[in-house]
Design an enzyme around this catalytic site. Structure first.
Site, short mmCIF file in Angstrom:
data_model
loop_
_atom_site.label_atom_id
_atom_site.label_comp_id
_atom_site.label_asym_id
_atom_site.label_seq_id
_atom_site.Cartn_x
_atom_site.Cartn_y
_atom_site.Cartn_z
N LYS A 132 49.09 14.44 63.55
CA LYS A 132 47.78 15.06 63.32
C LYS A 132 47.83 16.53 63.70
O LYS A 132 47.94 16.86 64.87
CB LYS A 132 46.71 14.32 64.11
CG LYS A 132 45.37 14.45 63.44
CD LYS A 132 44.41 13.43 63.94
CE LYS A 132 43.22 13.32 63.02
NZ LYS A 132 42.14 12.59 63.63
N TRP B 160 45.86 14.95 58.78
CA TRP B 160 47.02 14.08 58.84
C TRP B 160 48.21 14.62 58.05
O TRP B 160 48.06 15.11 56.94
CB TRP B 160 46.70 12.70 58.28
CG TRP B 160 45.75 11.92 59.12
CD1 TRP B 160 44.48 11.57 58.80
CD2 TRP B 160 45.99 11.39 60.42
NE1 TRP B 160 43.92 10.85 59.82
CE2 TRP B 160 44.81 10.72 60.82
CE3 TRP B 160 47.09 11.40 61.29
CZ2 TRP B 160 44.70 10.07 62.06
CZ3 TRP B 160 46.97 10.76 62.52
CH2 TRP B 160 45.80 10.11 62.89
N THR C 211 40.89 7.88 53.61
CA THR C 211 41.64 8.22 54.81
C THR C 211 43.12 8.18 54.50
O THR C 211 43.59 7.28 53.82
CB THR C 211 41.29 7.28 55.98
OG1 THR C 211 42.15 7.61 57.07
CG2 THR C 211 41.45 5.82 55.64
N GLU D 231 37.39 4.91 59.55
CA GLU D 231 37.06 3.49 59.42
C GLU D 231 35.93 3.04 60.35
O GLU D 231 35.43 1.93 60.24
CB GLU D 231 38.30 2.62 59.69
CG GLU D 231 39.35 2.66 58.59
CD GLU D 231 40.36 3.78 58.76
OE1 GLU D 231 40.04 4.77 59.43
OE2 GLU D 231 41.48 3.66 58.23
#
Ligand code: ADP
Length: 561
Positions: free
Chosen positions: A458, A463, A204, A349
């Site tokens: 975003k 991202w 991520t 996550e």
């Protein structure tokens, strides 16, 4: 009060008896169980796939299971062992499904890689993950050729096409996927191992610094899948035809491919194709009843529907997440096309499902307008994910719809630590994970994101790191200070706006800045505009106050948006 945890031996002492453990079969929760279930109980249920090399493909769960076993055999033949990481750089296709099951099923770890990352980030994560083998779609061969010399651990590149489509390539140790599969007979039994064995790895970049790896286990993916098939969440079942537009390299495509296999749903995979016309063709022709994607995708589809006068055919529900869903989008889907919007919140996550917007008893009798207000929120926590909002002193805030603070989560499919312990201890003393989102919870149990503590933007579900852009910008001699914030954009949800203070006597404009940044950051990261100010707002500790800066630019709109 902290809860007491008992070990098996302590349990025996407490009870004073021999047997206090349940006496049910101990069946490790492995994801190959989904595949077995699909093969035995839904063998003829269809899986459709668009192909990156062009054309289409159609088969079923029995064929998927057989080819996944062949894939596992092929990996063993190449020396892949339990715990090894195997990368995929691939769109949503039937072959990607086979690899997911083949790699994780034989005990290795499927590392899904986001091809939209900047080449330096790709190199970083593949080396960090120590991928031993890379499966890649033909689309990504040129990208990998450029960086292959810097990939320190990859021993084989398997290009996901048939012989007739194999490209000429400078890559070494190249294997054709269909040859790799055809060499095996599928006579293979899935191994059994501890359900806590690592199953998948997904990096991520939603935080600062280098991307960090989230390492899913078989157990976490299994439990998450059971949840995804529940009626209050994605509600995927045997009669569903699902189009997971969300890519498999984005937090396991929100768990949809696993849930489809586990429930015997028809699966429609759009490969590399994301244009509204083709998506609509798939919805119409394949009889899609459910689909999942970020708002940007739906914005495009709604525009297409309006322009062509077409309808949503059998589509009954769309799950939308990754960014906040605009009220107008919910209303248009529901009022004009009869498609229910399921507003979802989650993150890599959290596997990713955390909260979803299905109705509960508390709001059932509210007016339609009040319900719409609630649908604009990010949903209510699913069973299995605990959620709370804490202030900066670590105190839990009331569920009053107003008290805003850090959104904290815990649960069996929520991260415990990042891969290789990057970032160190990431849970607070009570075991909560800080999501980096700022939110509040209302009296009905629904959560609303109000801000973002993490400094990122975003854009279309991907991202952009403000910090990386700022660091690159201040390298220019005309820039004294630079800050980047996300500003609303009708197509991409958010785009970067750069705000700078110029050095005395120096000057730089937007075009010059973007020319300077080109090559230092990904092209799609380049700011949509540059604004100059005399001073940037700072916090007491001297950091640029993004909160205040966002306030200053709250009415700003990009010139061409
Ligand atoms: P994904 O790949 O599912 O987008 P990421 O880990 O990249 O997962 O991003 C997670 C973050 O995206 C969340 O922490 C939050 O900031 C944002 N996000 C996800 N869903 C929503 C939503 N429905 N509304 C607003 N922000 C959201």
């Amino acid at each position: 009060m902290r809860s007491q945890t008992y070990s098996h031996s302590q349990l025996k002492c407490v009870s004073g008896r021999d047997i206090v453990l349940g006496q049910m079969q101990d069946w490790p929760l492995l994801i190959t169980k989904f595949l077995d279930h699909g093969e035995i109980n839904h063998p003829n249920r269809e899986i459709f796939s668009m192909l990156p090399e062009g054309g289409e493909f159609r088969y079923n769960y029995a064929a998927l299971a057989l080819r996944a076993r062949k894939c596992a055999q092929g990996l063993e033949r190449l020396g892949i062992k339990l715990g090894d990481r195997v990368g995929t750089l691939a769109w949503n296709t039937h072959r990607h499904m086979e690899i997911w099951y083949g790699v994780s099923g034989m005990g290795a770890v499927t590392h899904t890689i986001n091809p939209r990352l900047f080449p330096e980030q790709l190199i970083y994560i593949m080396n960090h993950a120590e991928d031993r083998l890379l499966f890649l779609d033909i689309t990504f061969v040129p990208l990998i050729e450029k960086i292959a010399d810097e990939l320190n651990t990859v021993e084989h590149f398997v290009i996901m096409v048939g012989k007739e489509d194999m490209p000429k390539t400078s890559l070494k140790n190249v294997i054709c996927y269909e040859d790799f599969i055809e060499a095996e007979d599928g006579d293979y039994t899935w191994p059994t191992f501890d359900e806590n064995t690592a199953c998948g790895l997904c990096y991520t970049s939603g935080t600062t610094g280098n991307p960090k790896g989230v390492l899913y286990s078989h157990r976490s993916n299994f439990l998450h899948t059971l949840l995804a098939t529940s009626g209050d969440t994605l509600g995927i079942n045997a009669l569903t035809t699902i189009l997971p537009i969300v890519p498999m390299f984005h937090a396991n495509a929100w768990g949809v491919p696993y849930a489809a296999t586990a429930s015997g749903a028809k699966l429609v995979l759009n490969g590399p194709v994301h244009d509204p016309e083709t998506l609509h063709m798939l919805i119409e022709r394949e009889g899609v009843t459910m689909a999942a994607a970020v708002p940007t995708v739906w914005m495009g589809l709604l525009k297409f529907l309006k322009a062509t006068g077409k309808n949503c055919c059998k589509l009954k529900m769309v799950t939308i997440g990754g960014s906040a869903v605009p009220r107008s989008m919910i209303k248009t889907f529901q009022d004009d096309y009869g498609v229910r919007v399921n507003h979802a919140w989650g993150m890599t996550e959290s596997s990713p499902l955390g909260s979803l917007g299905s109705e509960n008893g508390a709001i059932q009798n509210l007016s339609e307008e009040a319900k719409l207000d609630i649908q604009c929120k990010q949903g209510r926590p699913v069973m299995g994910v605990e959620m709370c909002v804490k202030n900066d002193d670590g105190e839990m805030l009331p569920r009053d719809g107003e008290s805003s603070g850090r959104l904290m989560i815990k649960g069996p499919w929520v991260i415990d630590k990042y891969f290789k312990a990057d970032g160190g201890e990431i849970l607070d003393e009570d075991g909560w994970f800080d999501t980096g989102d700022v939110s509040c919870m209302d009296q009905y149990g629904y959560m609303q994101i109000t801000d973002r503590a993490k400094d990122v933007i975003k854009s279309g579900g991907e991202w952009i790191s403000s910090i990386d852009l700022e660091n690159a910008a201040v390298g220019h001699p005309a820039v004294a200070e630079a800050a980047v914030i996300g500003v609303y954009h009708p197509k991409w949800d958010e785009r970067p706006l750069m705000v700078i203070v110029e050095e005395e006597g120096e000057s730089i404009d937007h075009a010059e800045m973007n020319a300077y940044l080109t090559g230092k950051v990904a092209k799609w990261w380049l700011p949509d505009d540059l604004q100059k100010v005399d001073d940037l707002p700072h916090t007491a500790t001297g950091k640029i106050s993004k909160k205040d800066l966002r306030d200053v630019f709250k009415d700003y709109r990009f010139p061409d948006a």
